[in-house]
Design a protein around this motif. Structure first.
Motif, PDB file in Angstrom:
ATOM      1  N   ASP A  16       0.845  -1.200   0.000  1.00  0.00           N
ATOM      2  CA  ASP A  16       0.000   0.000   0.000  1.00  0.00           C
ATOM      3  C   ASP A  16       0.883   1.255   0.000  1.00  0.00           C
ATOM      4  N   GLN A  17       0.263   2.421   0.094  1.00  0.00           N
ATOM      5  CA  GLN A  17       1.012   3.678  -0.039  1.00  0.00           C
ATOM      6  C   GLN A  17       1.993   3.895   1.111  1.00  0.00           C
ATOM      7  N   HIS A  18       1.855   3.145   2.189  1.00  0.00           N
ATOM      8  CA  HIS A  18       2.789   3.258   3.318  1.00  0.00           C
ATOM      9  C   HIS A  18       3.817   2.126   3.324  1.00  0.00           C
ATOM     10  N   GLY A  19       3.861   1.356   2.223  1.00  0.00           N
ATOM     11  CA  GLY A  19       4.840   0.275   2.136  1.00  0.00           C
ATOM     12  C   GLY A  19       4.427  -0.997   2.865  1.00  0.00           C
ATOM     13  N   ARG A  20       3.158  -1.088   3.260  1.00  0.00           N
ATOM     14  CA  ARG A  20       2.707  -2.235   4.048  1.00  0.00           C
ATOM     15  C   ARG A  20       2.174  -3.352   3.144  1.00  0.00           C
ATOM     16  N   ARG A  21       2.354  -4.565   3.567  1.00  0.00           N
ATOM     17  CA  ARG A  21       1.739  -5.710   2.896  1.00  0.00           C
ATOM     18  C   ARG A  21       0.254  -5.736   3.239  1.00  0.00           C
ATOM     19  N   VAL A  22      -0.565  -6.170   2.270  1.00  0.00           N
ATOM     20  CA  VAL A  22      -2.021  -6.194   2.479  1.00  0.00           C
ATOM     21  C   VAL A  22      -2.532  -7.631   2.316  1.00  0.00           C
ATOM     22  N   LEU A  23      -3.025  -8.181   3.419  1.00  0.00           N
ATOM     23  CA  LEU A  23      -3.593  -9.539   3.436  1.00  0.00           C
ATOM     24  C   LEU A  23      -5.110  -9.411   3.324  1.00  0.00           C
ATOM     25  N   VAL A  24      -5.724 -10.232   2.463  1.00  0.00           N
ATOM     26  CA  VAL A  24      -7.187 -10.169   2.286  1.00  0.00           C
ATOM     27  C   VAL A  24      -7.810 -11.526   2.632  1.00  0.00           C
ATOM     28  N   LEU A  25      -8.768 -11.496   3.563  1.00  0.00           N
ATOM     29  CA  LEU A  25      -9.517 -12.711   3.919  1.00  0.00           C
ATOM     30  C   LEU A  25     -10.961 -12.522   3.474  1.00  0.00           C
ATOM     31  N   GLU A  26     -11.459 -13.485   2.717  1.00  0.00           N
ATOM     32  CA  GLU A  26     -12.856 -13.407   2.272  1.00  0.00           C
ATOM     33  C   GLU A  26     -13.666 -14.413   3.075  1.00  0.00           C
ATOM     34  N   LEU A  27     -14.326 -13.882   4.115  1.00  0.00           N
ATOM     35  CA  LEU A  27     -15.011 -14.756   5.070  1.00  0.00           C
ATOM     36  C   LEU A  27     -16.513 -14.748   4.851  1.00  0.00           C
ATOM     37  N   GLY A  28     -16.919 -14.449   3.617  1.00  0.00           N
ATOM     38  CA  GLY A  28     -18.351 -14.411   3.308  1.00  0.00           C
ATOM     39  C   GLY A  28     -18.713 -15.432   2.254  1.00  0.00           C
ATOM     40  N   LYS A  29     -19.325 -14.953   1.168  1.00  0.00           N
ATOM     41  CA  LYS A  29     -19.946 -15.876   0.207  1.00  0.00           C
ATOM     42  C   LYS A  29     -18.976 -16.861  -0.446  1.00  0.00           C
ATOM     43  N   LYS A  30     -17.681 -16.486  -0.572  1.00  0.00           N
ATOM     44  CA  LYS A  30     -16.747 -17.418  -1.225  1.00  0.00           C
ATOM     45  C   LYS A  30     -16.322 -18.558  -0.301  1.00  0.00           C
ATOM     46  N   TRP A  31     -16.536 -18.349   1.004  1.00  0.00           N
ATOM     47  CA  TRP A  31     -16.055 -19.319   1.989  1.00  0.00           C
ATOM     48  C   TRP A  31     -17.108 -20.396   2.257  1.00  0.00           C
ATOM     49  N   LYS A  32     -16.725 -21.650   2.015  1.00  0.00           N
ATOM     50  CA  LYS A  32     -17.613 -22.783   2.301  1.00  0.00           C
ATOM     51  C   LYS A  32     -17.053 -23.509   3.533  1.00  0.00           C
ATOM     52  N   PRO A  33     -17.656 -23.295   4.707  1.00  0.00           N
ATOM     53  CA  PRO A  33     -17.110 -23.904   5.923  1.00  0.00           C
ATOM     54  C   PRO A  33     -16.959 -25.431   5.831  1.00  0.00           C
ATOM     55  N   SER A  34     -17.792 -26.070   5.007  1.00  0.00           N
ATOM     56  CA  SER A  34     -17.686 -27.537   4.882  1.00  0.00           C
ATOM     57  C   SER A  34     -16.399 -27.935   4.148  1.00  0.00           C
ATOM     58  N   LYS A  35     -15.850 -26.993   3.374  1.00  0.00           N
ATOM     59  CA  LYS A  35     -14.648 -27.318   2.584  1.00  0.00           C
ATOM     60  C   LYS A  35     -13.370 -26.800   3.219  1.00  0.00           C
ATOM     61  N   CYS A  36     -13.520 -25.885   4.177  1.00  0.00           N
ATOM     62  CA  CYS A  36     -12.321 -25.217   4.689  1.00  0.00           C
ATOM     63  C   CYS A  36     -12.652 -24.609   6.052  1.00  0.00           C
ATOM     64  N   SER A  37     -11.925 -25.052   7.084  1.00  0.00           N
ATOM     65  CA  SER A  37     -12.245 -24.629   8.456  1.00  0.00           C
ATOM     66  C   SER A  37     -11.548 -23.317   8.816  1.00  0.00           C
ATOM     67  N   LEU A  38     -12.008 -22.714   9.911  1.00  0.00           N
ATOM     68  CA  LEU A  38     -11.335 -21.501  10.396  1.00  0.00           C
ATOM     69  C   LEU A  38      -9.906 -21.812  10.828  1.00  0.00           C
ATOM     70  N   ASP A  39      -9.667 -23.023  11.316  1.00  0.00           N
ATOM     71  CA  ASP A  39      -8.289 -23.390  11.675  1.00  0.00           C
ATOM     72  C   ASP A  39      -7.393 -23.379  10.438  1.00  0.00           C
ATOM     73  N   GLU A  40      -7.936 -23.771   9.285  1.00  0.00           N
ATOM     74  CA  GLU A  40      -7.145 -23.716   8.049  1.00  0.00           C
ATOM     75  C   GLU A  40      -6.862 -22.263   7.655  1.00  0.00           C
ATOM     76  N   PHE A  41      -7.854 -21.382   7.840  1.00  0.00           N
ATOM     77  CA  PHE A  41      -7.628 -19.954   7.618  1.00  0.00           C
ATOM     78  C   PHE A  41      -6.461 -19.483   8.486  1.00  0.00           C
ATOM     79  N   PHE A  42      -6.519 -19.883   9.760  1.00  0.00           N
ATOM     80  CA  PHE A  42      -5.479 -19.458  10.703  1.00  0.00           C
ATOM     81  C   PHE A  42      -4.103 -19.934  10.234  1.00  0.00           C
ATOM     82  N   LYS A  43      -4.021 -21.203   9.837  1.00  0.00           N
ATOM     83  CA  LYS A  43      -2.729 -21.741   9.413  1.00  0.00           C
ATOM     84  C   LYS A  43      -2.223 -21.043   8.143  1.00  0.00           C
ATOM     85  N   GLY A  44      -3.150 -20.744   7.228  1.00  0.00           N
ATOM     86  CA  GLY A  44      -2.772 -20.006   6.018  1.00  0.00           C
ATOM     87  C   GLY A  44      -2.226 -18.622   6.361  1.00  0.00           C
TER      88      GLY A  44
END
Length: 308
Positions: A134-162
């Motif tokens: 970004d404009q301050h030189g920071r890395r930008v991480l994006v988590l999509e925790l809505g419609k694209k996320w299928k909890p049956s296919k991918c757990s919050l623990d997997e999000f955490f590990k990622g």
């Protein structure tokens, strides 16, 4: 020692990269640009007369600690912990202890944590890092925790590990150590099925990790496109938040202009009202890069509190 080897715990001689059209995606291990060195001097007290004694003192503290097994002879590794602590060696030593204590406490998640064992979260394409800072030189991480996320296919623990894998990679980059990182939580399409995944124990772990155990400057958490039921999720997290982190959480809803006050539209794709022309990097493309560093992640995992 080459400049790559200097930052790594393993003997990578070539910096891993993935070509995406005209854009080369790779970790940025170069010495910080002059403008970033200026930030380091101003905000982190990073000057030779402070840095050298701080490295010596931190090394001494670690060598006196018989419970920890760490690469205390690796200057780049020591600097990784000194930067977020503004080169106060005692603070960096405390951070190292918290970092490894957290890993020990959550060893079920951390044991053997390498990209090749966590391909699912990246292939689901719900977790990514923007291709540019970004404009301050920071890395930008994006988590999509809505419609694209299928909890049956991918757990919050997997999000955490990622997220852990991404942030461990970010910690290798000198400019990220200095400028930090921000996180966008895109909550568009959040449903009750999603809300029910967020337990108090999960919330407690994430907040403890962000507040106590990450050797990285987390400069902002931006919650965007959240529907009204997001309040239920935030209520689970709220009791664990300290003032410093809470003050860095911004709710922008669907107001792109408000988001742009924090992250310049030049760094965002048109999806977020931005003008970035580089194509968004998919989770699978990041995975390709991370897989080249499996060995480095294994090395990172080999350190910590000695097994009793």
């Amino acid at each position: 020692m080459g400049k790559i080897a200097k930052h790594m715990l393993t003997d990578l001689d070539k910096l891993p990269g993935v070509q995406l059209g005209d854009f080369l995606l790779q970790f940025e291990l170069d010495d910080p640009r002059e403008s970033v060195q200026e930030i380091a001097r101003k905000e982190l007290r990073e000057t030779p007369e402070i840095v050298e004694p701080a490295i010596e003192e931190l090394r001494r503290l670690l060598e006196d600690d018989k419970d920890l097994f760490v690469p205390s002879d690796n200057e780049a590794w020591l600097t990784r912990f000194l930067r977020p602590c503004k080169f106060y060696p005692e603070s960096a030593y405390s951070l190292i202890k918290r970092y490894y204590a957290f890993k020990q406490k959550h060893s079920k998640l951390y044991d053997g944590l390498i990209p090749s064992k966590e391909t699912n979260i990246f292939n689901q394409n719900v977790l990514t890092v923007l291709p540019t800072r970004d404009q301050h030189g920071r890395r930008v991480l994006v988590l999509e925790l809505g419609k694209k996320w299928k909890p049956s296919k991918c757990s919050l623990d997997e999000f955490f590990k990622g997220c852990v894998l991404f942030l461990e990679a970010a910690m290798l980059e000198p400019e990220t150590q200095i400028c930090g990182a921000v996180v966008i939580f895109d909550m568009e399409g959040l449903s009750m099925q999603h809300v029910l995944q967020f337990t108090p124990s999960f919330a407690n772990r994430i907040v403890e990790w962000l507040q106590e155990a990450i050797p990285l400057r987390i400069k902002g958490l931006y919650i965007i496109n959240q529907p009204f039921i997001f309040d239920m999720v935030f209520k689970v997290f709220k009791p664990f938040l300290k003032e410093k982190l809470r003050s860095r959480i911004v709710f922008t809803g669907s107001d792109k202009k408000l988001l742009h006050e924090y992250i310049s539209p030049k760094c965002l794709s048109d999806r977020y009202g931005g003008t970035l022309t580089i194509p968004t990097v998919s989770g699978a493309q990041w995975l390709e890069l991370l897989l080249m560093c499996d060995k480095e992640f294994s090395a990172i995992n080999s350190y910590g509190y000695k097994k009793k």
